[in-house]
Design a protein around this motif. Structure first.
Motif, PDB file in Angstrom:
ATOM      1  N   LYS A 182       0.574  -1.228   0.355  1.00  0.00           N
ATOM      2  CA  LYS A 182      -0.012  -0.091   0.016  1.00  0.00           C
ATOM      3  C   LYS A 182       1.086   0.976  -0.051  1.00  0.00           C
ATOM      4  CE  LYS A 182      -3.720   2.544   0.727  1.00  0.00           C
ATOM      5  NZ  LYS A 182      -4.684   2.397  -0.957  1.00  0.00           N
TER       6      LYS A 182
ATOM      7  N   THR B  56      -3.673  -0.472   8.158  1.00  0.00           N
ATOM      8  CA  THR B  56      -3.576  -0.771   7.174  1.00  0.00           C
ATOM      9  C   THR B  56      -3.900  -1.570   6.870  1.00  0.00           C
ATOM     10  OG1 THR B  56      -2.051   1.913   6.783  1.00  0.00           O
ATOM     11  CG2 THR B  56      -2.479   0.590   4.758  1.00  0.00           C
TER      12      THR B  56
ATOM     13  N   GLU C  53     -10.214  -0.005   2.310  1.00  0.00           N
ATOM     14  CA  GLU C  53      -8.726   0.857   1.127  1.00  0.00           C
ATOM     15  C   GLU C  53      -8.276  -0.394   0.420  1.00  0.00           C
ATOM     16  OE1 GLU C  53      -7.905   3.621   1.850  1.00  0.00           O
ATOM     17  OE2 GLU C  53      -8.777   4.208   3.643  1.00  0.00           O
TER      18      GLU C  53
ATOM     19  N   GLY D   1       1.811  -0.136   9.634  1.00  0.00           N
ATOM     20  CA  GLY D   1       0.754  -0.601   8.309  1.00  0.00           C
ATOM     21  C   GLY D   1       0.217  -1.658   9.027  1.00  0.00           C
TER      22      GLY D   1
END
Length: 270
Positions: A21, A58, A67, A55
Motif C-alpha cells: 500500500k 492499514t 482501502e 501499517g
C-alpha cells in the motif's frame, strides 16, 4: 484413518499475496506496506504486532475492503476483496455506536439496512447480547454503559452479520488494565464459541500473547512481516507462567530494533 490416507488440508480463509500500500501525497509517495504474504486459517486467532505507524491497521482496512491495495491481492472466502462485505466484520478502537439508538438497535443496525423485519431483528439482538453477556441492556442507550460494555456491544454488532472473519483494530486500547484483561477473556470466549476467525491489531505484547494462535510481527515502516510466532500455550493463558514470560521477552527483543527505527522515522519527518 488408514496408513495410506492423508489428512484433508483446509484451504485458508483469507490470503494476502504480495500486498503493498502506497499513499500518493503532494511530496514523495508514502509507502505504508510492502510484500505482505499471509494466510489466515478458519477459526484461527491471529494478532498483528508492531511499532506505531508500521501499517498494521492499514492491512486490517485493506482486508476489510475499506482501502484498496496498491500491489498484490487479498482473497477472503474464495473471492477477491475489493469492497466491504458482510463476510468481514470490523471493530474499531472507538466503538462508533449511535447514541440515539438503543443497544439492541445498535447491534442490529446492519440487519435493518438489509431490511430484516423488526421482530426478527429483536430476536437476533437478544441472542447476540446474551452471547456477549449484556442481555439486560437491550433497551439501554450506549451512554448508560461502561467503556467495556460498549466494546462488547460493538463486537456483538459485528457478529450479528455472521462474518467469517472479525477484524479488530486495537479495540481495548482505551480501557483500564483490569477492564482490558476481562475483555481479553470475553473475546477469547466469543471466539471459542463461534466459527469466526479473528485478526486483532495491538501494540501490547502481553495482549498479543494472551490472545493469539499466531503473532505476526511487523517491521517499522514500510511495514513488512518480520516473523510469525506460533503461540502454543494452553488456554486460558496464565500471565504468571514462565513460558508466557519467556515468549513476551522474545517478542520484546524482536520489537526493540523496529521500535527504535519507528521513532527515528517519526523524528526525521518532524
Amino acid at each position: 484413518m488408514s496408513l495410506t490416507e492423508q489428512p484433508v488440508m483446509q484451504p485458508p480463509l483469507a490470503t494476502c499475496t504480495g500486498v503493498g500500500k502506497t499513499w500518493q501525497t503532494d511530496g514523495a509517495p508514502f509507502v505504508a506496506l510492502r510484500d505482505i504474504d499471509l494466510d489466515i486459517a478458519r477459526r484461527e486467532f491471529v494478532v498483528f504486532l508492531g511499532p506505531s505507524g508500521c501499517g498494521k491497521s492499514t492491512l486490517l482496512y485493506l482486508m476489510a475492503g475499506l482501502e484498496q491495495v496498491s500491489e498484490g491481492r487479498i482473497v477472503c472466502g474464495g473471492a477477491e476483496v475489493t469492497a466491504p462485505g458482510t463476510d468481514r466484520g470490523l471493530v474499531f478502537q472507538d466503538t462508533s455506536l449511535f447514541p440515539w439508538l438503543s443497544v439492541g438497535e445498535n447491534v442490529t443496525f446492519g440487519l435493518k439496512m438489509q431490511h430484516m423485519p423488526k421482530e426478527a431483528r429483536r430476536r437476533v439482538a437478544q441472542e447476540i447480547l446474551e452471547r456477549v453477556g449484556l442481555s439486560e441492556a437491550i433497551d439501554k442507550r450506549p451512554d448508560q454503559l461502561s467503556g467495556g460494555m460498549r466494546q462488547r456491544v460493538a463486537v456483538g454488532r459485528a457478529l450479528a452479520l455472521k462474518p467469517e472473519v472479525l477484524l479488530l483494530d486495537e479495540p481495548f486500547a482505551a480501557l483500564d488494565v483490569q477492564t482490558r484483561s476481562k475483555m481479553q477473556e470475553f473475546l477469547t470466549q466469543v471466539w471459542q464459541q463461534s466459527n469466526v476467525s479473528m485478526v486483532f491489531v495491538t501494540h501490547d505484547i502481553d495482549e498479543a500473547v494472551s490472545l493469539a494462535d499466531r503473532i505476526v510481527v511487523f517491521t517499522a515502516r514500510p511495514g513488512r512481516i518480520k516473523t510469525i510466532i506460533p503461540v502454543d500455550l494452553p488456554r486460558p493463558r496464565d500471565t504468571r507462567n514462565k513460558a508466557f514470560h519467556d515468549l513476551t521477552d522474545h517478542l520484546t527483543d524482536l520489537m526493540r530494533d523496529e521500535v527504535d527505527r519507528a521513532f527515528a522515522e517519526q523524528e526525521r519527518v518532524r
